[in-house]
Write a protein that holds these residues in place. Structure first.
Motif, PDB file in Angstrom:
ATOM      1  N   GLU A 101       0.816  -1.222   0.000  1.00 53.52           N
ATOM      2  CA  GLU A 101       0.000   0.000   0.000  1.00 53.52           C
ATOM      3  C   GLU A 101       0.845   1.265   0.000  1.00 53.52           C
ATOM      4  O   GLU A 101       0.314   2.373   0.049  1.00 53.52           O
ATOM      5  N   LYS A 102       2.182   1.104  -0.024  1.00 54.13           N
ATOM      6  CA  LYS A 102       3.105   2.253   0.024  1.00 54.13           C
ATOM      7  C   LYS A 102       2.822   3.146   1.230  1.00 54.13           C
ATOM      8  O   LYS A 102       2.718   4.376   1.123  1.00 54.13           O
ATOM      9  N   ASP A 103       2.675   2.514   2.383  1.00 53.28           N
ATOM     10  CA  ASP A 103       2.366   3.229   3.622  1.00 53.28           C
ATOM     11  C   ASP A 103       3.660   3.722   4.266  1.00 53.28           C
ATOM     12  O   ASP A 103       4.184   3.100   5.201  1.00 53.28           O
ATOM     13  N   PHE A 104       4.174   4.846   3.759  1.00 51.48           N
ATOM     14  CA  PHE A 104       5.443   5.356   4.274  1.00 51.48           C
ATOM     15  C   PHE A 104       5.333   5.936   5.685  1.00 51.48           C
ATOM     16  O   PHE A 104       6.307   5.862   6.445  1.00 51.48           O
ATOM     17  N   PRO A 105       4.187   6.507   6.098  1.00 56.13           N
ATOM     18  CA  PRO A 105       4.088   6.901   7.506  1.00 56.13           C
ATOM     19  C   PRO A 105       4.328   5.717   8.448  1.00 56.13           C
ATOM     20  O   PRO A 105       5.011   5.857   9.474  1.00 56.13           O
ATOM     21  N   ALA A 106       3.796   4.555   8.112  1.00 61.13           N
ATOM     22  CA  ALA A 106       4.022   3.362   8.935  1.00 61.13           C
ATOM     23  C   ALA A 106       5.491   2.948   8.886  1.00 61.13           C
ATOM     24  O   ALA A 106       6.071   2.544   9.911  1.00 61.13           O
ATOM     25  N   ALA A 107       6.098   3.051   7.703  1.00 63.56           N
ATOM     26  CA  ALA A 107       7.508   2.688   7.567  1.00 63.56           C
ATOM     27  C   ALA A 107       8.388   3.645   8.369  1.00 63.56           C
ATOM     28  O   ALA A 107       9.360   3.219   9.018  1.00 63.56           O
ATOM     29  N   MET A 108       8.051   4.931   8.363  1.00 64.52           N
ATOM     30  CA  MET A 108       8.825   5.906   9.137  1.00 64.52           C
ATOM     31  C   MET A 108       8.674   5.662  10.636  1.00 64.52           C
ATOM     32  O   MET A 108       9.641   5.803  11.398  1.00 64.52           O
ATOM     33  N   LYS A 109       7.485   5.271  11.061  1.00 66.46           N
ATOM     34  CA  LYS A 109       7.275   4.944  12.476  1.00 66.46           C
ATOM     35  C   LYS A 109       8.081   3.705  12.862  1.00 66.46           C
ATOM     36  O   LYS A 109       8.659   3.626  13.950  1.00 66.46           O
ATOM     37  N   ARG A 110       8.152   2.738  11.954  1.00 66.28           N
ATOM     38  CA  ARG A 110       8.939   1.520  12.200  1.00 66.28           C
ATOM     39  C   ARG A 110      10.415   1.876  12.408  1.00 66.28           C
ATOM     40  O   ARG A 110      11.076   1.301  13.284  1.00 66.28           O
ATOM     41  N   ILE A 111      10.909   2.833  11.625  1.00 64.50           N
ATOM     42  CA  ILE A 111      12.294   3.279  11.792  1.00 64.50           C
ATOM     43  C   ILE A 111      12.474   3.945  13.146  1.00 64.50           C
ATOM     44  O   ILE A 111      13.400   3.633  13.896  1.00 64.50           O
ATOM     45  N   GLU A 112      11.580   4.875  13.482  1.00 63.16           N
ATOM     46  CA  GLU A 112      11.683   5.582  14.763  1.00 63.16           C
ATOM     47  C   GLU A 112      11.615   4.608  15.925  1.00 63.16           C
ATOM     48  O   GLU A 112      12.400   4.704  16.875  1.00 63.16           O
ATOM     49  N   ASP A 113      10.708   3.642  15.861  1.00 61.21           N
ATOM     50  CA  ASP A 113      10.571   2.657  16.945  1.00 61.21           C
ATOM     51  C   ASP A 113      11.829   1.802  17.083  1.00 61.21           C
ATOM     52  O   ASP A 113      12.142   1.324  18.178  1.00 61.21           O
ATOM     53  N   GLY A 114      12.534   1.615  15.970  1.00 60.82           N
ATOM     54  CA  GLY A 114      13.704   0.738  16.001  1.00 60.82           C
ATOM     55  C   GLY A 114      14.998   1.425  16.369  1.00 60.82           C
ATOM     56  O   GLY A 114      15.991   0.751  16.674  1.00 60.82           O
ATOM     57  N   ILE A 115      15.014   2.742  16.336  1.00 63.58           N
ATOM     58  CA  ILE A 115      16.272   3.454  16.576  1.00 63.58           C
ATOM     59  C   ILE A 115      16.677   3.410  18.052  1.00 63.58           C
ATOM     60  O   ILE A 115      17.695   2.845  18.413  1.00 63.58           O
ATOM     61  N   GLY A 116      15.867   4.036  18.904  1.00 63.12           N
ATOM     62  CA  GLY A 116      16.237   4.099  20.324  1.00 63.12           C
ATOM     63  C   GLY A 116      17.502   4.924  20.522  1.00 63.12           C
ATOM     64  O   GLY A 116      18.327   5.045  19.631  1.00 63.12           O
ATOM     65  N   GLY A 117      17.680   5.473  21.704  1.00 59.04           N
ATOM     66  CA  GLY A 117      18.904   6.213  22.012  1.00 59.04           C
ATOM     67  C   GLY A 117      19.104   7.422  21.121  1.00 59.04           C
ATOM     68  O   GLY A 117      18.169   7.972  20.542  1.00 59.04           O
ATOM     69  N   ASP A 118      20.369   7.821  20.994  1.00 59.64           N
ATOM     70  CA  ASP A 118      20.703   9.033  20.254  1.00 59.64           C
ATOM     71  C   ASP A 118      21.350   8.753  18.906  1.00 59.64           C
ATOM     72  O   ASP A 118      21.769   9.678  18.222  1.00 59.64           O
ATOM     73  N   GLU A 119      21.462   7.491  18.511  1.00 63.34           N
ATOM     74  CA  GLU A 119      22.099   7.149  17.247  1.00 63.34           C
ATOM     75  C   GLU A 119      21.119   7.352  16.099  1.00 63.34           C
ATOM     76  O   GLU A 119      20.242   6.525  15.855  1.00 63.34           O
ATOM     77  N   ARG A 120      21.254   8.488  15.417  1.00 68.62           N
ATOM     78  CA  ARG A 120      20.282   8.837  14.382  1.00 68.62           C
ATOM     79  C   ARG A 120      20.928   9.033  13.010  1.00 68.62           C
ATOM     80  O   ARG A 120      20.303   9.546  12.089  1.00 68.62           O
ATOM     81  N   ASP A 121      22.195   8.626  12.870  1.00 68.86           N
ATOM     82  CA  ASP A 121      22.876   8.794  11.591  1.00 68.86           C
ATOM     83  C   ASP A 121      22.194   7.955  10.502  1.00 68.86           C
ATOM     84  O   ASP A 121      21.771   6.822  10.754  1.00 68.86           O
ATOM     85  N   ALA A 122      22.108   8.511   9.310  1.00 69.02           N
ATOM     86  CA  ALA A 122      21.471   7.815   8.185  1.00 69.02           C
ATOM     87  C   ALA A 122      22.045   8.344   6.881  1.00 69.02           C
ATOM     88  O   ALA A 122      22.724   9.378   6.866  1.00 69.02           O
ATOM     89  N   TRP A 123      21.779   7.635   5.808  1.00 68.22           N
ATOM     90  CA  TRP A 123      22.210   8.101   4.497  1.00 68.22           C
ATOM     91  C   TRP A 123      21.298   7.524   3.426  1.00 68.22           C
ATOM     92  O   TRP A 123      20.715   6.462   3.584  1.00 68.22           O
ATOM     93  N   PHE A 124      21.158   8.289   2.364  1.00 68.94           N
ATOM     94  CA  PHE A 124      20.446   7.826   1.180  1.00 68.94           C
ATOM     95  C   PHE A 124      21.478   7.414   0.130  1.00 68.94           C
ATOM     96  O   PHE A 124      22.485   8.106  -0.069  1.00 68.94           O
ATOM     97  N   ILE A 125      21.222   6.310  -0.555  1.00 71.37           N
ATOM     98  CA  ILE A 125      22.073   5.823  -1.645  1.00 71.37           C
ATOM     99  C   ILE A 125      21.234   5.730  -2.914  1.00 71.37           C
ATOM    100  O   ILE A 125      20.070   5.324  -2.868  1.00 71.37           O
TER     101      ILE A 125
END
Length: 200
Positions: A101-125
Protein backbone atom coordinates in the motif's frame (compact mmCIF):
# COMPACT_ATOMS: atom_id res chain seq x y z
CA UNK A 1 29.33 -4.94 -16.13
CA UNK A 2 32.22 -3.44 -18.05
CA UNK A 3 32.67 0.18 -19.03
CA UNK A 4 31.03 1.33 -22.23
CA UNK A 5 31.21 4.14 -24.75
CA UNK A 6 29.41 7.43 -24.03
CA UNK A 7 25.85 7.85 -25.22
CA UNK A 8 25.59 9.88 -28.40
CA UNK A 9 23.23 12.78 -29.11
CA UNK A 10 20.08 11.52 -30.80
CA UNK A 11 20.16 8.21 -28.91
CA UNK A 12 17.03 6.54 -27.59
CA UNK A 13 17.27 5.32 -24.02
CA UNK A 14 14.89 3.06 -22.12
CA UNK A 15 14.26 4.06 -18.53
CA UNK A 16 13.80 0.72 -16.78
CA UNK A 17 10.97 1.93 -14.58
CA UNK A 18 7.18 2.02 -14.50
CA UNK A 19 7.28 5.13 -12.28
CA UNK A 20 5.84 8.11 -14.19
CA UNK A 21 7.52 10.57 -11.84
CA UNK A 22 10.94 9.11 -12.62
CA UNK A 23 10.19 9.31 -16.34
CA UNK A 24 9.44 13.04 -16.04
CA UNK A 25 12.57 13.59 -13.95
CA UNK A 26 14.96 11.71 -16.23
CA UNK A 27 13.42 13.11 -19.41
CA UNK A 28 14.17 16.60 -18.10
CA UNK A 29 17.69 15.66 -16.98
CA UNK A 30 18.57 14.13 -20.36
CA UNK A 31 16.85 16.72 -22.59
CA UNK A 32 19.96 18.97 -22.86
CA UNK A 33 21.87 16.02 -24.32
CA UNK A 34 19.33 15.31 -27.09
CA UNK A 35 18.56 11.85 -25.72
CA UNK A 36 15.02 10.54 -26.12
CA UNK A 37 13.75 8.69 -23.04
CA UNK A 38 11.04 6.03 -23.19
CA UNK A 39 9.98 4.09 -20.12
CA UNK A 40 9.64 0.36 -19.58
CA UNK A 41 6.04 1.10 -18.59
CA UNK A 42 5.27 2.70 -21.96
CA UNK A 43 6.70 -0.39 -23.66
CA UNK A 44 4.70 -2.73 -21.41
CA UNK A 45 7.86 -4.50 -20.29
CA UNK A 46 7.48 -6.75 -17.25
CA UNK A 47 9.17 -5.60 -14.06
CA UNK A 48 11.92 -8.07 -13.17
CA UNK A 49 12.01 -9.37 -9.62
CA UNK A 50 14.68 -7.56 -7.62
CA UNK A 51 16.60 -10.57 -6.32
CA UNK A 52 20.03 -8.98 -5.80
CA UNK A 53 21.35 -8.12 -2.36
CA UNK A 54 22.85 -4.71 -3.24
CA UNK A 55 21.65 -1.47 -4.82
CA UNK A 56 24.13 -1.99 -7.66
CA UNK A 57 22.95 -5.54 -8.28
CA UNK A 58 19.28 -4.58 -8.47
CA UNK A 59 19.96 -1.58 -10.73
CA UNK A 60 22.01 -3.77 -13.08
CA UNK A 61 19.34 -6.46 -13.12
CA UNK A 62 16.64 -3.97 -14.16
CA UNK A 63 18.79 -2.19 -16.75
CA UNK A 64 20.01 -5.41 -18.40
CA UNK A 65 16.51 -6.85 -18.61
CA UNK A 66 15.21 -3.71 -20.37
CA UNK A 67 18.21 -3.46 -22.71
CA UNK A 68 17.95 -7.08 -23.81
CA UNK A 69 14.16 -6.88 -24.25
CA UNK A 70 14.30 -3.75 -26.44
CA UNK A 71 17.67 -3.81 -28.16
CA UNK A 72 18.26 -0.28 -26.84
CA UNK A 73 20.50 1.10 -24.11
CA UNK A 74 18.68 1.18 -20.78
CA UNK A 75 19.08 3.10 -17.55
CA UNK A 76 17.81 1.91 -14.17
CA UNK A 77 18.18 3.13 -10.64
CA UNK A 78 17.93 1.52 -7.25
CA UNK A 79 17.90 3.63 -4.15
CA UNK A 80 16.99 3.58 -0.50
CA UNK A 81 17.45 4.90 3.02
CA UNK A 82 20.06 3.32 5.28
CA UNK A 83 19.93 3.88 9.06
CA UNK A 84 23.06 3.25 11.12
CA UNK A 85 21.23 2.12 14.27
CA UNK A 86 19.32 -0.45 12.19
CA UNK A 87 22.46 -1.95 10.69
CA UNK A 88 21.88 -0.17 7.38
CA UNK A 89 18.20 -1.15 7.11
CA UNK A 90 15.83 -0.64 5.42
CA UNK A 91 18.43 -0.24 2.63
CA UNK A 92 17.50 -2.19 -0.51
CA UNK A 93 14.20 -3.06 1.17
CA UNK A 94 13.17 0.60 1.65
CA UNK A 95 10.12 0.35 -0.63
CA UNK A 96 9.11 -3.02 0.80
CA UNK A 97 9.10 -1.62 4.35
CA UNK A 98 6.16 0.54 3.20
CA UNK A 99 4.28 -2.56 2.03
CA UNK A 100 2.10 -3.00 -1.05
CA UNK A 101 0.00 0.00 0.00
CA UNK A 102 3.11 2.25 0.02
CA UNK A 103 2.37 3.23 3.62
CA UNK A 104 5.44 5.36 4.27
CA UNK A 105 4.09 6.90 7.51
CA UNK A 106 4.02 3.36 8.93
CA UNK A 107 7.51 2.69 7.57
CA UNK A 108 8.83 5.91 9.14
CA UNK A 109 7.27 4.94 12.48
CA UNK A 110 8.94 1.52 12.20
CA UNK A 111 12.29 3.28 11.79
CA UNK A 112 11.68 5.58 14.76
CA UNK A 113 10.57 2.66 16.95
CA UNK A 114 13.70 0.74 16.00
CA UNK A 115 16.27 3.45 16.58
CA UNK A 116 16.24 4.10 20.32
CA UNK A 117 18.90 6.21 22.01
CA UNK A 118 20.70 9.03 20.25
CA UNK A 119 22.10 7.15 17.25
CA UNK A 120 20.28 8.84 14.38
CA UNK A 121 22.88 8.79 11.59
CA UNK A 122 21.47 7.81 8.19
CA UNK A 123 22.21 8.10 4.50
CA UNK A 124 20.45 7.83 1.18
CA UNK A 125 22.07 5.82 -1.64
CA UNK A 126 21.22 5.85 -5.34
CA UNK A 127 22.90 3.65 -7.93
CA UNK A 128 22.29 4.27 -11.64
CA UNK A 129 23.07 1.40 -14.00
CA UNK A 130 23.46 1.90 -17.73
CA UNK A 131 23.24 -1.31 -19.77
CA UNK A 132 23.54 -2.16 -23.45
CA UNK A 133 21.93 -5.12 -25.24
CA UNK A 134 25.31 -6.88 -25.49
CA UNK A 135 25.52 -6.99 -21.70
CA UNK A 136 28.09 -4.21 -21.30
CA UNK A 137 27.45 -1.26 -19.05
CA UNK A 138 28.50 0.71 -16.03
CA UNK A 139 27.18 1.78 -12.61
CA UNK A 140 27.28 5.19 -10.93
CA UNK A 141 26.63 5.82 -7.23
CA UNK A 142 25.44 8.87 -5.34
CA UNK A 143 25.21 9.20 -1.55
CA UNK A 144 24.08 11.88 0.86
CA UNK A 145 24.57 11.64 4.61
CA UNK A 146 22.29 13.02 7.29
CA UNK A 147 20.22 12.21 10.35
CA UNK A 148 16.75 10.94 11.15
CA UNK A 149 14.43 13.68 12.45
CA UNK A 150 12.55 12.93 15.70
CA UNK A 151 9.25 13.20 13.82
CA UNK A 152 8.20 13.62 10.17
CA UNK A 153 8.23 17.24 8.95
CA UNK A 154 7.23 18.80 5.65
CA UNK A 155 4.73 18.05 2.91
CA UNK A 156 6.97 18.00 -0.19
CA UNK A 157 8.96 15.09 -1.57
CA UNK A 158 7.99 11.45 -1.20
CA UNK A 159 8.93 8.26 0.60
CA UNK A 160 11.18 8.85 3.61
CA UNK A 161 11.85 12.53 2.79
CA UNK A 162 9.91 13.82 5.86
CA UNK A 163 12.36 12.22 8.31
CA UNK A 164 15.70 12.77 6.55
CA UNK A 165 17.78 15.86 7.43
CA UNK A 166 20.88 16.15 5.22
CA UNK A 167 24.21 17.16 6.74
CA UNK A 168 24.50 20.95 6.95
CA UNK A 169 20.72 21.44 6.94
CA UNK A 170 18.10 21.89 9.66
CA UNK A 171 15.25 21.04 7.29
CA UNK A 172 14.12 17.63 6.10
CA UNK A 173 14.04 16.84 2.40
CA UNK A 174 10.25 17.24 2.60
CA UNK A 175 10.65 20.83 3.84
CA UNK A 176 12.74 21.79 0.80
CA UNK A 177 11.62 22.80 -2.67
CA UNK A 178 12.17 20.26 -5.43
CA UNK A 179 14.98 22.42 -6.80
CA UNK A 180 16.73 22.58 -3.41
CA UNK A 181 16.48 18.85 -2.87
CA UNK A 182 17.45 17.95 -6.41
CA UNK A 183 20.60 20.06 -6.17
CA UNK A 184 22.04 17.91 -3.38
CA UNK A 185 20.19 14.58 -3.41
CA UNK A 186 21.70 11.12 -3.79
CA UNK A 187 19.99 10.79 -7.19
CA UNK A 188 21.44 14.13 -8.33
CA UNK A 189 24.92 12.98 -7.30
CA UNK A 190 24.53 9.65 -9.09
CA UNK A 191 23.29 11.45 -12.21
CA UNK A 192 26.28 13.81 -12.08
CA UNK A 193 28.62 10.80 -12.06
CA UNK A 194 26.63 9.29 -14.94
CA UNK A 195 26.75 12.58 -16.87
CA UNK A 196 30.52 12.81 -16.48
CA UNK A 197 31.04 9.18 -17.45
CA UNK A 198 28.57 8.82 -20.32
CA UNK A 199 27.39 12.18 -21.61
CA UNK A 200 30.51 14.34 -21.74
Amino acid sequence: MSATLPLKAGSRLVLASHNKGKLVEFTALLAPYDIEVISAGELNLPEPEETATTFEGNAQLKALAAAKATGLPALADDSGLCVSALGGAPGIYSARWAGPEKDFPAAMKRIEDGIGGDERDAWFICVLALAFPDGSGKCFEGRIDGTIAPEPRGAAGHGYDPIFVPVGESRTFAEMTDAEKNAISHRARAFEAFREGCLS
